[in-house]
Design a protein around this motif. Sequence first.
Motif, PDB file in Angstrom:
ATOM      1  N   ARG A 190     -44.603-121.764 -84.483  1.00 24.92           N
ATOM      2  CA  ARG A 190     -45.416-120.630 -84.045  1.00 24.92           C
ATOM      3  C   ARG A 190     -46.755-121.175 -83.578  1.00 24.92           C
ATOM      4  O   ARG A 190     -47.369-121.999 -84.240  1.00 24.92           O
ATOM      5  CB  ARG A 190     -45.588-119.689 -85.235  1.00 24.92           C
ATOM      6  CG  ARG A 190     -46.441-118.500 -84.990  1.00 24.92           C
ATOM      7  CD  ARG A 190     -46.585-117.737 -86.317  1.00 24.92           C
ATOM      8  NE  ARG A 190     -47.400-116.587 -86.143  1.00 24.92           N
ATOM      9  CZ  ARG A 190     -46.983-115.344 -86.320  1.00 24.92           C
ATOM     10  NH1 ARG A 190     -45.747-115.122 -86.707  1.00 24.92           N
ATOM     11  NH2 ARG A 190     -47.790-114.337 -86.123  1.00 24.92           N
ATOM     12  N   ASN A 222     -50.032-119.468 -81.793  1.00 28.44           N
ATOM     13  CA  ASN A 222     -50.804-118.379 -81.188  1.00 28.44           C
ATOM     14  C   ASN A 222     -51.774-118.870 -80.123  1.00 28.44           C
ATOM     15  O   ASN A 222     -52.095-118.134 -79.192  1.00 28.44           O
ATOM     16  CB  ASN A 222     -51.579-117.610 -82.252  1.00 28.44           C
ATOM     17  CG  ASN A 222     -50.667-116.798 -83.144  1.00 28.44           C
ATOM     18  OD1 ASN A 222     -49.561-116.427 -82.753  1.00 28.44           O
ATOM     19  ND2 ASN A 222     -51.103-116.531 -84.352  1.00 28.44           N
ATOM     20  N   GLN A 252     -44.685-116.294 -76.341  1.00 22.03           N
ATOM     21  CA  GLN A 252     -44.403-117.683 -76.680  1.00 22.03           C
ATOM     22  C   GLN A 252     -42.901-117.906 -76.590  1.00 22.03           C
ATOM     23  O   GLN A 252     -42.130-117.263 -77.308  1.00 22.03           O
ATOM     24  CB  GLN A 252     -44.867-118.048 -78.099  1.00 22.03           C
ATOM     25  CG  GLN A 252     -44.579-119.510 -78.426  1.00 22.03           C
ATOM     26  CD  GLN A 252     -44.896-119.903 -79.863  1.00 22.03           C
ATOM     27  OE1 GLN A 252     -45.296-119.077 -80.671  1.00 22.03           O
ATOM     28  NE2 GLN A 252     -44.701-121.169 -80.168  1.00 22.03           N
ATOM     29  N   THR A 309     -46.249-110.563 -78.668  1.00 22.11           N
ATOM     30  CA  THR A 309     -47.176-109.714 -79.406  1.00 22.11           C
ATOM     31  C   THR A 309     -47.761-108.712 -78.415  1.00 22.11           C
ATOM     32  O   THR A 309     -47.981-109.029 -77.246  1.00 22.11           O
ATOM     33  CB  THR A 309     -48.297-110.514 -80.088  1.00 22.11           C
ATOM     34  OG1 THR A 309     -49.061-111.210 -79.099  1.00 22.11           O
ATOM     35  CG2 THR A 309     -47.739-111.510 -81.105  1.00 22.11           C
ATOM     36  N   GLU A 322     -45.402-107.153 -83.114  1.00 17.82           N
ATOM     37  CA  GLU A 322     -44.835-108.467 -82.831  1.00 17.82           C
ATOM     38  C   GLU A 322     -43.324-108.333 -82.846  1.00 17.82           C
ATOM     39  O   GLU A 322     -42.753-107.741 -83.766  1.00 17.82           O
ATOM     40  CB  GLU A 322     -45.282-109.498 -83.865  1.00 17.82           C
ATOM     41  CG  GLU A 322     -44.768-110.893 -83.594  1.00 17.82           C
ATOM     42  CD  GLU A 322     -45.338-111.948 -84.531  1.00 17.82           C
ATOM     43  OE1 GLU A 322     -45.101-113.138 -84.273  1.00 17.82           O
ATOM     44  OE2 GLU A 322     -46.012-111.589 -85.506  1.00 17.82           O
TER      45      GLU A 322
END
Length: 107
Positions: free
Chosen positions: A6, A8, A21, A35, A94
């Motif tokens: 993950r 961000n 992503q 998101t 999300e």
Amino acid sequence: MSVTHRDNDNMTTPEPGLRRQVMSYTPEMMLVRHTMEPGWVGAAHSHPHQQMVFVISGHIVLTTPDGDHTLKAGDSIIVAGDAMHQARAFEASEVLDVFTPYREDYA
């Protein structure tokens, strides 16, 4: 085999209020994390890929040819390939999307 973490900080912004992503993928399938900001309304669109949507957190509504589908944390839905659909977020949300086959336009 590699692990996709993950991240961000390196998400793309394909449209205002939406971040993306690309996670792990093969030519047969792709996992994508999105998101959404509260109030985000995505563009209505279709694509040939089958899409499975799993809501990690938040509250979205997905509009498909058979109506509006309210999805909250823990809910999932499958969108058929070529079906016109549109999502909107009612709170920070999300989701994980699985596409088959993988999306060359995202890779």
